[in-house]
Design a protein around this motif. Sequence first.
Motif, PDB file in Angstrom:
ATOM      1  N   THR A  24       0.832  -1.208   0.000  1.00  0.00           N
ATOM      2  CA  THR A  24       0.000   0.000   0.000  1.00  0.00           C
ATOM      3  C   THR A  24       0.864   1.254   0.000  1.00  0.00           C
ATOM      4  OG1 THR A  24      -1.785  -1.152   1.165  1.00  0.00           O
ATOM      5  CG2 THR A  24      -1.807   1.259   1.233  1.00  0.00           C
ATOM      6  N   THR A  25       1.890   1.275   0.833  1.00  0.00           N
ATOM      7  CA  THR A  25       2.804   2.423   0.882  1.00  0.00           C
ATOM      8  C   THR A  25       3.486   2.621  -0.463  1.00  0.00           C
ATOM      9  OG1 THR A  25       3.214   2.056   3.241  1.00  0.00           O
ATOM     10  CG2 THR A  25       4.833   3.375   2.035  1.00  0.00           C
ATOM     11  N   HIS A  28       0.966   4.128  -3.065  1.00  0.00           N
ATOM     12  CA  HIS A  28       0.742   5.562  -2.863  1.00  0.00           C
ATOM     13  C   HIS A  28       1.954   6.362  -3.339  1.00  0.00           C
ATOM     14  CE1 HIS A  28      -3.140   5.650  -0.959  1.00  0.00           C
ATOM     15  NE2 HIS A  28      -2.786   4.774  -0.033  1.00  0.00           N
ATOM     16  N   THR A  31       1.992   6.421  -7.234  1.00  0.00           N
ATOM     17  CA  THR A  31       0.934   7.299  -7.736  1.00  0.00           C
ATOM     18  C   THR A  31       1.317   8.768  -7.570  1.00  0.00           C
ATOM     19  OG1 THR A  31      -0.734   5.639  -7.127  1.00  0.00           O
ATOM     20  CG2 THR A  31      -1.514   7.865  -7.587  1.00  0.00           C
ATOM     21  N   TYR A  43      -4.971   5.749  -7.748  1.00  0.00           N
ATOM     22  CA  TYR A  43      -4.707   4.570  -6.927  1.00  0.00           C
ATOM     23  C   TYR A  43      -5.985   3.755  -6.761  1.00  0.00           C
ATOM     24  CZ  TYR A  43      -4.212   2.167  -2.369  1.00  0.00           C
ATOM     25  OH  TYR A  43      -4.229   1.260  -1.341  1.00  0.00           O
ATOM     26  N   ASP A  88      -3.383  -1.746  -5.773  1.00  0.00           N
ATOM     27  CA  ASP A  88      -2.854  -2.360  -4.559  1.00  0.00           C
ATOM     28  C   ASP A  88      -3.344  -3.805  -4.537  1.00  0.00           C
ATOM     29  OD1 ASP A  88      -1.967  -3.018  -2.048  1.00  0.00           O
ATOM     30  OD2 ASP A  88      -2.890  -1.309  -1.037  1.00  0.00           O
TER      31      ASP A  88
END
Length: 207
Positions: A24-25, A28, A31, A43, A88
Amino acid sequence: MRPTRYGDAPKRFAVIGTHNAGKTTICHGVTARLRAQGLDATYSPEPSRTSRFLASGIRNITSQLDLFVRTIANELEAGRQAAIVICDRSILEVLAYSAQMTGADGQEARLAKAMVAFAEEYVQSYDVLFRVGWRFPMADSSDPIRIGDAGFQEAIDTSTDAFASRFGCAVVPLQSPETAVMDIEREILRRLAADTAPSESSGAELM
């Protein structure tokens, strides 16, 4: 002009691998870097964190079918909003988790097979799958969403890789969490440039 592949379809890139790997990190970060360069990127979140099934400790084929459908819905909706979608996870991980929960026969097995059949076609809409090559230990074993067993994490990675190979997906391995964002950005930019570059044949026609 929006960079596209099939007519007006968006470019779709997914970061894949087991849970608790920092995907997830990374998504982000990718993006944000693409947007900073003026690219039309968005995202697409993976839905497990908002799953009422998983929050209640329910892990069965029904919970996975819910994630399967919502993963696709999230990706399609993101594709309506931007030309480049950073996903993700992908639906391959849903198949991998389902494979750990499904018996050999009965309705659950039939539903699992139906998801696999649909996924074989749908995965062709991903331009590239970026595979994380690491996993982090679970700091909180009481997390109702994530299973903290390292053996289970490894099984998910193995199954995800098997589905990717079976479906002939384009997979780019990531070597380090420290450089993952820049590595993904670099590969996406390379592919976008290749897609928008005029071909030799078209150049010859113009001469």
